[in-house]
Design a protein around this motif. Sequence first.
Motif, PDB file in Angstrom:
ATOM      1  N   THR A   1      -6.710   1.506   4.130  1.00 46.92           N
ATOM      2  CA  THR A   1      -6.189   0.583   5.153  1.00 46.92           C
ATOM      3  C   THR A   1      -7.134  -0.572   5.453  1.00 46.92           C
ATOM      4  O   THR A   1      -6.812  -1.436   6.260  1.00 46.92           O
ATOM      5  N   SER A   2      -8.294  -0.613   4.782  1.00 46.03           N
ATOM      6  CA  SER A   2      -9.307  -1.598   5.204  1.00 46.03           C
ATOM      7  C   SER A   2      -8.929  -3.033   4.839  1.00 46.03           C
ATOM      8  O   SER A   2      -9.455  -3.970   5.424  1.00 46.03           O
ATOM      9  N   ALA A   3      -8.008  -3.230   3.884  1.00 46.80           N
ATOM     10  CA  ALA A   3      -7.617  -4.596   3.513  1.00 46.80           C
ATOM     11  C   ALA A   3      -6.358  -5.053   4.249  1.00 46.80           C
ATOM     12  O   ALA A   3      -5.848  -6.135   3.980  1.00 46.80           O
ATOM     13  N   LEU A   4      -5.870  -4.232   5.179  1.00 43.79           N
ATOM     14  CA  LEU A   4      -4.595  -4.530   5.846  1.00 43.79           C
ATOM     15  C   LEU A   4      -4.791  -5.185   7.210  1.00 43.79           C
ATOM     16  O   LEU A   4      -5.777  -4.933   7.893  1.00 43.79           O
ATOM     17  N   ASP A   5      -3.795  -5.986   7.588  1.00 43.02           N
ATOM     18  CA  ASP A   5      -3.760  -6.481   8.964  1.00 43.02           C
ATOM     19  C   ASP A   5      -3.589  -5.289   9.897  1.00 43.02           C
ATOM     20  O   ASP A   5      -2.890  -4.321   9.539  1.00 43.02           O
ATOM     21  N   PRO A   6      -4.181  -5.338  11.105  1.00 44.87           N
ATOM     22  CA  PRO A   6      -4.148  -4.168  11.995  1.00 44.87           C
ATOM     23  C   PRO A   6      -2.748  -3.602  12.241  1.00 44.87           C
ATOM     24  O   PRO A   6      -2.568  -2.391  12.293  1.00 44.87           O
ATOM     25  N   GLU A   7      -1.726  -4.485  12.357  1.00 48.89           N
ATOM     26  CA  GLU A   7      -0.389  -3.953  12.675  1.00 48.89           C
ATOM     27  C   GLU A   7       0.252  -3.223  11.500  1.00 48.89           C
ATOM     28  O   GLU A   7       1.271  -2.544  11.653  1.00 48.89           O
ATOM     29  N   MET A   8      -0.323  -3.352  10.302  1.00 47.77           N
ATOM     30  CA  MET A   8       0.241  -2.667   9.126  1.00 47.77           C
ATOM     31  C   MET A   8      -0.435  -1.327   8.846  1.00 47.77           C
ATOM     32  O   MET A   8       0.028  -0.545   8.021  1.00 47.77           O
ATOM     33  N   VAL A   9      -1.541  -1.068   9.535  1.00 45.87           N
ATOM     34  CA  VAL A   9      -2.317   0.151   9.272  1.00 45.87           C
ATOM     35  C   VAL A   9      -1.486   1.399   9.570  1.00 45.87           C
ATOM     36  O   VAL A   9      -1.452   2.356   8.794  1.00 45.87           O
ATOM     37  N   GLY A  10      -0.780   1.364  10.703  1.00 51.02           N
ATOM     38  CA  GLY A  10      -0.028   2.539  11.149  1.00 51.02           C
ATOM     39  C   GLY A  10       1.000   3.014  10.150  1.00 51.02           C
ATOM     40  O   GLY A  10       1.156   4.216   9.914  1.00 51.02           O
ATOM     41  N   GLU A  11       1.707   2.059   9.498  1.00 54.03           N
ATOM     42  CA  GLU A  11       2.777   2.459   8.573  1.00 54.03           C
ATOM     43  C   GLU A  11       2.209   3.172   7.346  1.00 54.03           C
ATOM     44  O   GLU A  11       2.852   4.063   6.786  1.00 54.03           O
TER      45      GLU A  11
ATOM     46  N   GLN B   1       0.831  -1.206   0.000  1.00 55.85           N
ATOM     47  CA  GLN B   1       0.000   0.000   0.000  1.00 55.85           C
ATOM     48  C   GLN B   1       0.869   1.261   0.000  1.00 55.85           C
ATOM     49  O   GLN B   1       0.521   2.251  -0.638  1.00 55.85           O
ATOM     50  N   ARG B   2       2.006   1.220   0.697  1.00 62.26           N
ATOM     51  CA  ARG B   2       2.921   2.365   0.646  1.00 62.26           C
ATOM     52  C   ARG B   2       3.459   2.552  -0.773  1.00 62.26           C
ATOM     53  O   ARG B   2       3.584   3.670  -1.264  1.00 62.26           O
ATOM     54  N   ILE B   3       3.728   1.436  -1.458  1.00 63.06           N
ATOM     55  CA  ILE B   3       4.168   1.500  -2.865  1.00 63.06           C
ATOM     56  C   ILE B   3       3.051   2.091  -3.727  1.00 63.06           C
ATOM     57  O   ILE B   3       3.295   2.925  -4.604  1.00 63.06           O
ATOM     58  N   ALA B   4       1.803   1.666  -3.477  1.00 63.62           N
ATOM     59  CA  ALA B   4       0.674   2.181  -4.273  1.00 63.62           C
ATOM     60  C   ALA B   4       0.547   3.694  -4.124  1.00 63.62           C
ATOM     61  O   ALA B   4       0.232   4.403  -5.087  1.00 63.62           O
ATOM     62  N   ILE B   5       0.809   4.201  -2.912  1.00 62.14           N
ATOM     63  CA  ILE B   5       0.721   5.654  -2.685  1.00 62.14           C
ATOM     64  C   ILE B   5       1.823   6.383  -3.450  1.00 62.14           C
ATOM     65  O   ILE B   5       1.562   7.353  -4.167  1.00 62.14           O
ATOM     66  N   VAL B   6       3.078   5.903  -3.326  1.00 68.24           N
ATOM     67  CA  VAL B   6       4.160   6.621  -4.015  1.00 68.24           C
ATOM     68  C   VAL B   6       4.100   6.408  -5.527  1.00 68.24           C
ATOM     69  O   VAL B   6       4.540   7.259  -6.293  1.00 68.24           O
TER      70      VAL B   6
END
Length: 249
Positions: free
Chosen positions: A173-183, A152-157
Amino acid sequence: MSAEQQDVIISVKDLEKHYKDDIHALDGITADIKRGEVVVIIGPSGSGKSTFLRSLNLLERPTKGTITFEGVDITSPVIDINKLRQKMGMVFQHFNLFPHLTILNNMTLAPRKLLKMSKADAEKRALELLDKVALKDRAKAYPNQLSGGQKQRIAIVRALCMQPEVLLFDEPTSALDPEMVGEVLDVMKDLAKSGMTMVVVTHEMGFAREVGSRVIFMDSGKIIEEGTPEEIFEHPKNERLQTFLAKVL
């Protein structure tokens, strides 16, 4: 034209979207988005949030109403939709990366084809952006070698590689595991600080409260209430909004 009007980058007037069986996904939406604003759209599932967002770059064609982008009515049939979408980046729930291409090739494909950038210039910009999200070392990796948060960070950049005027986020962030949401939210916060105009559909109330310059609450295809994060979260006026917040906060 007043300075305030000049500040408006997207103006939506009386927007409607009807589906078969007389379903009104959007029912008379009117809203302005100013340059540099972070507008966060919240509301229950099925309230029309994503339909509204996807209408802004005509991924959804409105049934009625107008959308003006940088002074041009983009609902006009003569508009070059592909040129418009170069100026409005979109980040989806699912990352939409090409699995057979490296991260670097995923990021440079559109700038080279659409903006006619040289390979060297496109790669230089892509690597600078990857560095900003701490993923420069993954440039030669393939999407299946990355975590959901990294994708998702790659998709943004990747969207930023096109040098857009506005970034649209559809529940990023809805498709992400909770611990990955913050990044992912951290990258979005940095973007907001840089002055990027953003329209974000999200269930992350903490993000809406902390980063939004304005929050729009939708229900049944209508804007029910809008205001600053403080007005929406601390002093909600509408009973439907009060009920919604009681369930999600």
